[in-house]
Motif scaffolding. Structure first.
Motif, PDB file in Angstrom:
ATOM      1  N   LEU A   1      15.490  23.523   7.635  1.00 34.59           N
ATOM      2  CA  LEU A   1      16.832  22.560   8.264  1.00 34.59           C
ATOM      3  C   LEU A   1      17.827  22.439   7.234  1.00 34.59           C
ATOM      4  O   LEU A   1      17.298  21.924   6.181  1.00 34.59           O
ATOM      5  CB  LEU A   1      16.320  21.470   8.866  1.00 34.59           C
ATOM      6  CG  LEU A   1      17.309  20.259   9.265  1.00 34.59           C
ATOM      7  CD1 LEU A   1      18.367  20.867  10.347  1.00 34.59           C
ATOM      8  CD2 LEU A   1      16.679  19.150   9.861  1.00 34.59           C
ATOM      9  N   LEU A   2      19.034  22.754   7.249  1.00 41.24           N
ATOM     10  CA  LEU A   2      19.944  22.523   6.145  1.00 41.24           C
ATOM     11  C   LEU A   2      20.676  21.362   6.787  1.00 41.24           C
ATOM     12  O   LEU A   2      21.153  21.267   7.665  1.00 41.24           O
ATOM     13  CB  LEU A   2      20.894  23.690   5.809  1.00 41.24           C
ATOM     14  CG  LEU A   2      21.872  23.512   5.011  1.00 41.24           C
ATOM     15  CD1 LEU A   2      21.520  23.364   3.506  1.00 41.24           C
ATOM     16  CD2 LEU A   2      22.923  24.644   5.055  1.00 41.24           C
ATOM     17  N   VAL A   3      20.587  20.249   5.533  1.00 41.30           N
ATOM     18  CA  VAL A   3      21.640  19.179   6.023  1.00 41.30           C
ATOM     19  C   VAL A   3      22.981  19.424   5.205  1.00 41.30           C
ATOM     20  O   VAL A   3      22.917  19.387   3.909  1.00 41.30           O
ATOM     21  CB  VAL A   3      21.073  17.650   5.472  1.00 41.30           C
ATOM     22  CG1 VAL A   3      22.185  16.493   5.625  1.00 41.30           C
ATOM     23  CG2 VAL A   3      19.777  17.624   5.933  1.00 41.30           C
ATOM     24  N   ALA A   4      24.055  20.099   5.922  1.00 44.92           N
ATOM     25  CA  ALA A   4      25.191  20.650   5.137  1.00 44.92           C
ATOM     26  C   ALA A   4      26.043  19.598   4.858  1.00 44.92           C
ATOM     27  O   ALA A   4      26.484  18.700   5.552  1.00 44.92           O
ATOM     28  CB  ALA A   4      25.734  21.810   5.926  1.00 44.92           C
ATOM     29  N   SER A   5      26.795  19.939   3.645  1.00 50.10           N
ATOM     30  CA  SER A   5      27.735  19.080   3.166  1.00 50.10           C
ATOM     31  C   SER A   5      28.980  19.850   3.080  1.00 50.10           C
ATOM     32  O   SER A   5      30.158  19.304   2.992  1.00 50.10           O
ATOM     33  CB  SER A   5      27.535  18.275   1.751  1.00 50.10           C
ATOM     34  OG  SER A   5      27.148  19.321   1.004  1.00 50.10           O
ATOM     35  N   SER A   6      29.134  20.973   3.279  1.00 54.46           N
ATOM     36  CA  SER A   6      29.939  22.099   3.490  1.00 54.46           C
ATOM     37  C   SER A   6      29.863  22.814   5.035  1.00 54.46           C
ATOM     38  O   SER A   6      28.719  22.821   5.471  1.00 54.46           O
ATOM     39  CB  SER A   6      29.882  23.114   2.439  1.00 54.46           C
ATOM     40  OG  SER A   6      30.074  22.603   1.170  1.00 54.46           O
ATOM     41  N   PRO A   7      30.917  23.283   5.558  1.00 48.43           N
ATOM     42  CA  PRO A   7      30.702  23.919   6.793  1.00 48.43           C
ATOM     43  C   PRO A   7      29.948  25.093   6.801  1.00 48.43           C
ATOM     44  O   PRO A   7      30.107  25.825   5.636  1.00 48.43           O
ATOM     45  CB  PRO A   7      32.214  24.338   6.941  1.00 48.43           C
ATOM     46  CG  PRO A   7      33.197  23.345   6.409  1.00 48.43           C
ATOM     47  CD  PRO A   7      32.238  23.168   5.079  1.00 48.43           C
ATOM     48  N   VAL A   8      29.099  25.310   7.729  1.00 47.22           N
ATOM     49  CA  VAL A   8      28.540  26.547   7.833  1.00 47.22           C
ATOM     50  C   VAL A   8      29.116  27.178   9.080  1.00 47.22           C
ATOM     51  O   VAL A   8      29.439  26.758  10.158  1.00 47.22           O
ATOM     52  CB  VAL A   8      26.915  26.377   7.987  1.00 47.22           C
ATOM     53  CG1 VAL A   8      26.291  25.815   6.642  1.00 47.22           C
ATOM     54  CG2 VAL A   8      26.428  25.683   9.148  1.00 47.22           C
ATOM     55  N   VAL A   9      28.820  28.603   9.231  1.00 44.41           N
ATOM     56  CA  VAL A   9      29.460  29.559  10.187  1.00 44.41           C
ATOM     57  C   VAL A   9      28.321  29.735  11.266  1.00 44.41           C
ATOM     58  O   VAL A   9      27.190  30.224  10.718  1.00 44.41           O
ATOM     59  CB  VAL A   9      30.069  30.897   9.565  1.00 44.41           C
ATOM     60  CG1 VAL A   9      30.463  31.631  10.841  1.00 44.41           C
ATOM     61  CG2 VAL A   9      31.105  30.593   8.602  1.00 44.41           C
ATOM     62  N   ASP A  10      28.403  29.477  12.424  1.00 45.64           N
ATOM     63  CA  ASP A  10      27.458  29.658  13.319  1.00 45.64           C
ATOM     64  C   ASP A  10      27.304  31.273  13.439  1.00 45.64           C
ATOM     65  O   ASP A  10      28.348  32.175  13.415  1.00 45.64           O
ATOM     66  CB  ASP A  10      27.871  29.347  14.693  1.00 45.64           C
ATOM     67  CG  ASP A  10      27.642  27.908  14.944  1.00 45.64           C
ATOM     68  OD1 ASP A  10      26.968  27.137  14.101  1.00 45.64           O
ATOM     69  OD2 ASP A  10      28.235  27.299  15.803  1.00 45.64           O
ATOM     70  N   ASP A  11      25.954  31.680  13.301  1.00 48.23           N
ATOM     71  CA  ASP A  11      25.466  33.116  13.431  1.00 48.23           C
ATOM     72  C   ASP A  11      25.850  33.660  12.077  1.00 48.23           C
ATOM     73  O   ASP A  11      25.971  34.836  11.933  1.00 48.23           O
ATOM     74  CB  ASP A  11      26.092  33.870  14.597  1.00 48.23           C
ATOM     75  CG  ASP A  11      25.522  34.971  14.894  1.00 48.23           C
ATOM     76  OD1 ASP A  11      24.156  35.177  14.834  1.00 48.23           O
ATOM     77  OD2 ASP A  11      26.067  36.181  15.264  1.00 48.23           O
ATOM     78  N   GLY A  12      26.203  33.026  11.036  1.00 47.71           N
ATOM     79  CA  GLY A  12      26.697  33.507   9.884  1.00 47.71           C
ATOM     80  C   GLY A  12      25.335  33.952   9.023  1.00 47.71           C
ATOM     81  O   GLY A  12      24.172  33.340   9.282  1.00 47.71           O
ATOM     82  N   LEU A  13      25.632  34.828   7.930  1.00 52.22           N
ATOM     83  CA  LEU A  13      24.428  35.421   7.191  1.00 52.22           C
ATOM     84  C   LEU A  13      24.838  34.556   5.639  1.00 52.22           C
ATOM     85  O   LEU A  13      25.961  34.709   5.343  1.00 52.22           O
ATOM     86  CB  LEU A  13      24.254  36.666   7.062  1.00 52.22           C
ATOM     87  CG  LEU A  13      24.016  37.480   8.138  1.00 52.22           C
ATOM     88  CD1 LEU A  13      24.178  39.003   8.050  1.00 52.22           C
ATOM     89  CD2 LEU A  13      22.573  37.151   8.977  1.00 52.22           C
ATOM     90  N   TYR A  14      23.772  34.132   5.131  1.00 54.64           N
ATOM     91  CA  TYR A  14      24.007  33.451   3.600  1.00 54.64           C
ATOM     92  C   TYR A  14      22.914  33.869   2.814  1.00 54.64           C
ATOM     93  O   TYR A  14      21.529  34.201   3.136  1.00 54.64           O
ATOM     94  CB  TYR A  14      23.748  31.777   3.942  1.00 54.64           C
ATOM     95  CG  TYR A  14      24.966  31.475   4.493  1.00 54.64           C
ATOM     96  CD1 TYR A  14      25.766  30.853   3.807  1.00 54.64           C
ATOM     97  CD2 TYR A  14      25.085  31.002   5.985  1.00 54.64           C
ATOM     98  CE1 TYR A  14      27.118  30.201   4.322  1.00 54.64           C
ATOM     99  CE2 TYR A  14      26.192  30.901   6.545  1.00 54.64           C
ATOM    100  CZ  TYR A  14      27.305  30.145   5.791  1.00 54.64           C
ATOM    101  OH  TYR A  14      28.293  29.596   6.338  1.00 54.64           O
TER     102      TYR A  14
END
Length: 115
Positions: A39-52
């Motif tokens: 579980l990432l508490v994101a402080s920057s936007p993440v892309v749904d279905d994205g690869l990181y």
């Protein structure tokens, strides 16, 4: 409530920064982690279905800092109540055997707060 997750998760109350290795920018912190996802508490936007490609550090039983690099897939995301933050559930696609063993030991360590 009954827990149906396949892998045991460790809650991470202390701040553990998560770095996007493609941009070398911190994108958030760990909320909880298992050997198969986080579980990432994101402080920057993440892309749904994205690869990181991500990196975070844990400490082994001797206090040594262990870098954990993973390839991860965003399964879901949701806005948090805090402005500028969101939550994201990620599944690990790639992780080398040695960091995986260290992560598994850390998640299952005695006294670790689990969910």
């Amino acid at each position: 409530m009954k827990e149906f997750r396949r892998a045991r998760r460790r809650s991470v109350p202390e701040p553990v920064a998560v770095l996007d290795t493609m941009t070398e920018q911190i994108i958030g912190r760990l909320g909880n982690v298992s050997e198969s996802g986080m579980l990432l508490v994101a402080s920057s936007p993440v892309v749904d279905d994205g690869l990181y490609q991500l990196r975070f550090h844990i400490h082994d039983s001797r206090g040594r800092e262990i870098p954990i690099e993973v390839g991860a897939h965003v399964l879901w995301s949701a806005q948090a109540n805090t402005p500028g933050q969101s939550f994201a559930g990620l599944r690990f696609l790639t992780i080398d055997p040695a960091p995986l063993a260290a992560l598994r030991e850390w998640v299952n360590a005695p006294g670790a707060s689990t969910r």
